[in-house]
Design a protein around this motif. Sequence first.
Motif, short mmCIF file in Angstrom:
data_model
loop_
_atom_site.label_atom_id
_atom_site.label_comp_id
_atom_site.label_asym_id
_atom_site.label_seq_id
_atom_site.Cartn_x
_atom_site.Cartn_y
_atom_site.Cartn_z
N THR B 264 13.72 -41.79 -48.32
CA THR B 264 13.67 -42.87 -47.33
C THR B 264 12.70 -42.54 -46.19
O THR B 264 12.34 -43.42 -45.41
N ASP B 268 10.21 -44.79 -43.47
CA ASP B 268 10.58 -44.66 -42.07
C ASP B 268 9.43 -44.12 -41.22
O ASP B 268 9.18 -44.60 -40.12
N LEU B 297 13.03 -47.90 -34.51
CA LEU B 297 13.71 -47.67 -35.79
C LEU B 297 15.07 -47.02 -35.58
O LEU B 297 16.07 -47.40 -36.20
N LEU B 300 17.54 -49.42 -34.13
CA LEU B 300 17.88 -50.41 -35.15
C LEU B 300 18.88 -49.83 -36.16
O LEU B 300 19.93 -50.42 -36.43
N ASN B 301 18.54 -48.67 -36.71
CA ASN B 301 19.42 -48.05 -37.71
C ASN B 301 20.78 -47.71 -37.14
O ASN B 301 21.81 -47.98 -37.73
N LYS B 314 22.01 -54.85 -43.99
CA LYS B 314 21.24 -53.96 -43.12
C LYS B 314 19.83 -53.74 -43.65
O LYS B 314 18.86 -53.75 -42.90
N ARG B 318 16.35 -54.61 -41.76
CA ARG B 318 15.31 -53.61 -41.50
C ARG B 318 13.95 -54.08 -42.02
O ARG B 318 12.93 -53.95 -41.35
N LEU B 322 10.55 -54.86 -39.83
CA LEU B 322 9.28 -54.19 -40.15
C LEU B 322 8.18 -55.22 -40.35
O LEU B 322 7.06 -55.06 -39.85
#
Lengths: 500, 341
Positions: B264, B268, B297, B300-301, B314, B318, B322
Motif C-alpha cells: 500500500t 500512499d 493522507l 484522512l486515513n 473508505k 480515499r 486522490l
Amino acid sequence: MREDRSPILELQGITKSFGGVEALRGVDFALSPGEIHGLVGENGAGKSTLMKIIAGVHTEFSGRFLIDGQETHFRSARDAHAAGIAMVHQELSVAPDLTVAENVFLGNQPTNALGLVQWRRMAREAGEQLARFGIDVDPMSRLGDLPIGLQQLIEIARVLFSGARIVILDEPTSALSPPEVERLFATLRRLREQGTAIVFISHFIEDILRVSDTVTVFRNGRKVAETASAATSKGALIEAMIGRGGEALEHSYSDDLMLPRPADGSVILKVDQLSLARSLKDVSFEARAGEVLGIYGFMGCGQQELSRILFGKLKPDGGTLAVEGRARTFASTAAARRAGVALVPESRRAMLFHQEPVYKNISISILDRISSLLLKPTQERDIAQRQVEQLQIRPPVVGLDLGMLSGGNQQKVALAKWLTYPPKLLVLCEPTRGMDVGAKNDVINIIRDLRAKGLAIIVLSTEPETVLSLADRILVLKRGAVVREFKNEPVSKDRLLEAA
Amino acid sequence: MSSETALAAGQRARGLAPFLRSQMRNIAPFLTLIFLSGFFALASPSFATLDNLGNILTQVSVTGIIAVGLTFVILCAEIDLSVASIANVTGIAVAYFTLQESYVNIPNIPLPGAAAFLLAILLCAALGLVNALGLTVIGIPSFIMTLAMMQIAAGISALLVRGQIAYKVPDMITTLGSGSIGGIPWIVIVAAIMLLGGHLVLTYTRFGRYVYMVGGNREAAEYSGLNVKLILGSVMVISAVCSGIGGMLGVAHFGSAQQNEFDTYLLDSIAAVVVGGTSLFGGRGGIGNTIVGLFVLGVLNNGLDHVNIDSFLKILIRGLILLAALIINVYAQRLREKAAE
C-alpha cells in the motif's frame, strides 16, 4: 492596389491592456481582399497583440471589430477560424511526432464512411499541396525529423491552403532560406490574386517592402504610420519604428565590406574532418582567440548539428575536435562547458527557464564556480544584477520570472549566462534572430566586447546580415560541407548568397 | 523600452488575486488539510486529541520517509514505482542478515547488526543504481524501468524469505522503528529529520537547485551545461535509499518482515507527494508540499477510522480524494502558466 473594394476586416479604436499596461492604444486597422499588408515595429510595439485579437486568441479588448461590415466579437480562436481567419504564429505549432501528411490535414483528416482515416488519400493530397508550394518531401515521414525551416514552410503551407480569407503570418521568413522565401512570396502573390487578404509581420523590412502593398508601422502600442509600400523606404520605416534617426542603425550590406586580416590569436578550437551521418561532411576549420568566425549557410546546411557537436550534445561519426590543442570527445554538455565551450542555441526556449526568475537563469551555468555545496543566493543576485545592468536587460529586476521579459531581453539573458566567467569558445546560433533593431545592436556590441576580451567566437546564422555584421572571417556551409572561406577580402550579401 | 518598464510596473502592481492564483499549488492542499481536520474534529470527539495527533504522526512516518526520495524524483518529472518493493526487500534483507528465533525456518546468514544494516543499505542503493542506469544510460522511461524494478525487488524478497516470516532486525533498527524517547516515537523523529534533510538539500544546495532546473526544463538544463543524466541518476538512487530506510524501520515498526508487506505504500507515497502539490510535470513543489500531503493522507486515513463508516467505503473515499487532488494539481499548473503570461 484595390482601393475600390470595401474592407473585409475593420478595427476601430482598439485598446488592449495586460494587467494595467496598455499594449494597444486606440488602434485603427483595415484589411481589404487581395491585399498584402505588412506590419513592422520593434518587439513589444503591439503588432502581435493586434494580430492575436484578430485571430481570436485575445478576446478581451475595447473598440469596434467589423468583418464584412458586421460588428463581430470572437469568443475563441475557433470563432475566428470559422470566420475564415488563420494565423501562423511566430513559434512553430506543429506536431513533430505526426507525419507530414497528418500535420497538413491536422484537424480535418479525410475519412471514409466508417470514420476511419483514409491514409493513402491524405498522403497523396498532402504531397500535391506541398508540391504546389515547391516542397518535395515524403508525406509519410515524421515531421520532427525534418529541418526546422522545412517544418515552418509546411506549417505555412497548411494555413495558406486551408481556404482562409484572411491569413496572418507572424515572422514567417526568419527560418527560411532565400529560395524558400521566394517560393513563399510567389505563393502569397498567387493567393492575393485569388482575393485572400494577407497580413505579413516581419523584422526583415526588405521582405515587407518586396511583397506587401501597404505597410503599417507600430510604436509603443500605437499605429504611427500607414503608407503604400511603393512610396516608402527602409530608412523611413526604421525611423518611424524607433522614433529616432535610423540610418546608421542598420547596414544593408549590399555594398562590399572589407574583412580584416585574419587574427593571429592562439588557436582555441581546431576541428578536423568532422562528419555526421547526412548532416556534415569532412568539416575542418580553426577558431582563434580574439576573432569572430561567421558560419553562414541556408537552413539545413548542417550549422545546427555542428554547433551541437561543439557543445557535446551530439557525437560526431568521425573526425576530431581539439580545444586549445587538446583532443576532446565530450561525453556531455557538462564536459564541454568545463572544457571552456559555451553554446547559445537558436531557440531561446531551449536554454531558458521561463518559470524561474532571471537571476536563476543567469547563475545556472556558473553555480559550480560560486558554490561548492550550499547556494549563495546573494552572490547569485549580485552577479545577475551586474549582468542585467551591463547588458541593459529591461526591466532590470533580477527577481522577475523570465517569462515576463520580451523576446529580445530573453535573448540577452541567454547570453548573460555565459558572461560572468567567459568561456574560451562561445558558439552563438542566430544570436540576433527575431530581435528589433535596438536590441540587435546591443547584442552586436556585446559580442564585439567579448572578442576584444580575447574569446574565440563562432556565429552561425542563416541570415547574411547577422554574419556580415559580426564576423571577421566567414565560412560558407553548404549541404554539410565548407564550400568557401572569406578572409581578408571584400564580401557582401550577394557574394555570400552566391557561394551558398 | 518605455513599454517594458511600464510592463514591470504593471507586474508589481498586480493584485492579490493573480498572486493567489499563482500560489494555488501551495494553498489548495493546505485548505484541504484544514477542511478535513475540521470535519473529523466535528464528527468525532476522539479525533482532535493530542494522543491521536501522535497516532497520525506515527502512521505517516514510513510513508514520509519514502516520500522524501520520491519528491526528488517527481520534481525531476520522473516517477519511481519501485519504492514500495525496494522498501520491502530492504526490510527483508536486514532481517535476513540478523539472527532469527529458532522457529523461523529461513536459511539466513546472521551477521552483526551494523553489517546487516550496511548490506541492506548497499542493496537498496544498488537497486536504485540499476534504475538510474536503465533511465540514463539505456534510456528506458522511468515509468517502465521502475515497473520492472518493482518486480525484481519483489522477486528478491520472495527468494530471501520463501514465504516465511522473519521477526528480528538489529537492535538499533528495532529501537528506531518501534521505540520512543520522551514519549515521542523514534520513527517520527527519523521521518522528521529526513524530511528536514530533504528540504535543506532541495532548498539550500546546488544539487537541489539542479533538481528544480532539470525538472523545470530539461533541455534548457542540458544547454546550460548541466550533467542532466548524473542528476537524474542521483535522484533515482536517493529515492531507493530513502525507500530502503523506510523499509527497515517499517519492518521494525510492524515487528515482522514478509512478502508484500509494503504494497500500500507505493500509492500512499506517490499520493502524499502529489496531493501536497508537487507538480507531476516537474520543477514545482518540494518537501513542504510533501509534508502537507502526508498530513492530508494521514488525517484522512486516521479520521475515517474515527467516524462510523463502512470500511469498504473508505477505499472509495480515499480514491475520490486522490482524484480531486490530482485535478487541483493539473489546474494549479495551468493557472500558474496563465499568471505567467
